[in-house]
Motif scaffolding. Structure first.
Motif, short mmCIF file in Angstrom:
data_model
loop_
_atom_site.label_atom_id
_atom_site.label_comp_id
_atom_site.label_asym_id
_atom_site.label_seq_id
_atom_site.Cartn_x
_atom_site.Cartn_y
_atom_site.Cartn_z
N LYS A 3 -10.34 -0.02 3.43
CA LYS A 3 -9.42 0.22 4.54
C LYS A 3 -8.37 -0.74 4.93
O LYS A 3 -8.86 -2.01 4.58
N CYS A 4 -7.20 -0.57 4.59
CA CYS A 4 -6.16 -1.53 5.09
C CYS A 4 -6.24 -1.98 6.39
O CYS A 4 -6.11 -1.07 7.35
N GLU A 5 -6.46 -3.11 6.67
CA GLU A 5 -6.51 -3.77 8.19
C GLU A 5 -5.14 -3.74 8.97
O GLU A 5 -5.00 -3.92 9.91
N VAL A 6 -4.01 -3.59 8.09
CA VAL A 6 -2.75 -3.43 8.65
C VAL A 6 -2.49 -2.05 9.34
O VAL A 6 -1.95 -1.93 10.56
N CYS A 7 -2.63 -1.01 8.45
CA CYS A 7 -2.08 0.25 8.88
C CYS A 7 -3.19 1.29 9.00
O CYS A 7 -2.98 2.49 9.28
N GLY A 8 -4.40 1.03 8.42
CA GLY A 8 -5.38 1.97 8.46
C GLY A 8 -5.91 2.94 7.25
O GLY A 8 -6.43 3.54 7.17
N TYR A 9 -4.93 2.67 6.26
CA TYR A 9 -4.84 3.36 5.18
C TYR A 9 -6.29 3.36 4.27
O TYR A 9 -6.60 2.18 4.54
N VAL A 10 -7.05 4.50 4.05
CA VAL A 10 -8.04 4.41 3.34
C VAL A 10 -7.89 4.80 1.82
O VAL A 10 -7.30 6.02 1.44
N LYS A 31 -2.03 -3.06 -3.97
CA LYS A 31 -0.97 -3.08 -2.96
C LYS A 31 -1.22 -1.73 -2.11
O LYS A 31 -1.55 -0.58 -2.49
N CYS A 32 -1.09 -1.95 -0.81
CA CYS A 32 -1.33 -0.77 -0.01
C CYS A 32 -0.17 0.34 -0.26
O CYS A 32 0.86 0.08 -0.22
N PRO A 33 -0.71 1.52 -0.59
CA PRO A 33 0.42 2.82 -0.89
C PRO A 33 1.23 3.01 0.47
O PRO A 33 2.31 3.45 0.41
N LYS A 34 0.71 2.43 1.50
CA LYS A 34 1.23 3.09 2.78
C LYS A 34 2.17 1.86 3.32
O LYS A 34 3.51 2.12 3.46
N CYS A 35 1.89 0.97 3.40
CA CYS A 35 2.47 -0.33 4.24
C CYS A 35 2.87 -1.59 3.12
O CYS A 35 3.75 -2.35 3.54
N GLY A 36 2.34 -1.60 2.08
CA GLY A 36 2.71 -2.49 0.93
C GLY A 36 1.91 -3.91 1.06
O GLY A 36 2.26 -4.70 0.20
N VAL A 37 1.24 -4.02 1.88
CA VAL A 37 0.19 -5.27 1.84
C VAL A 37 -0.51 -5.52 0.72
O VAL A 37 -1.21 -4.60 0.06
N SER A 38 -0.96 -6.70 0.29
CA SER A 38 -1.66 -7.03 -0.88
C SER A 38 -3.35 -6.63 -0.52
O SER A 38 -3.81 -6.38 0.45
FE LIG Z 1 -1.51 -0.35 4.94
#
Ligand SMILES: [Fe+2]
Length: 110
Positions: free
Chosen positions: A5-12, A21-28
């Motif tokens: 789970k991306c802790e920034v945007c919640g993407y799973v 890289k998060c496909p939704k928000c781009g964080v590492s």
């Molecule tokens: Fe994200």
């Protein structure tokens, strides 16, 4: 296969490791956390049901479109009454399905 789970945007994300890289928000990858097995099971279990709710919302939107066309067509009061009821039912079904999805997401079942 693990869930992350991306802790920034919640993407799973699904994979042996967190995505680079998060496909939704781009964080590492370091901003992803591993989802525990019980939570992952809830997510997989609710995935189909959530899809069914989304289909219900889509059908309700189509029903609303037909109802609006029937109201606008305005052949006679009996027809308009049926289309007005259909419009109301479409709204109710759509809102109930949205409420269920919101409940699932609040419980981490998405
Ligand atoms: Fe994200």
């Amino acid at each position: 296969m693990s869930l992350w789970k991306c802790e920034v945007c919640g993407y799973v994300a699904e994979g042996a490791e967190a995505p680079e890289k998060c496909p939704k928000c781009g964080v590492s990858a370091d901003r992803f956390s591993l989802i525990d097995e019980a939570t992952a099971e809830k997510i997989y279990r609710s995935d189909k049901t959530n899809d069914l709710h989304m289909q219900l919302i889509h059908l309700a939107m189509k029903l609303d479109g037909v109802a609006c066309a029937g109201i606008e067509d305005n052949l006679d009061p009996g027809c308009v009454h049926v289309f007005e009821l259909a419009k109301q039912y479409a709204w109710e079904i759509k809102q109930m399905a949205k409420a269920e999805l919101a409940g699932h997401i609040a419980k981490g079942k998405y």
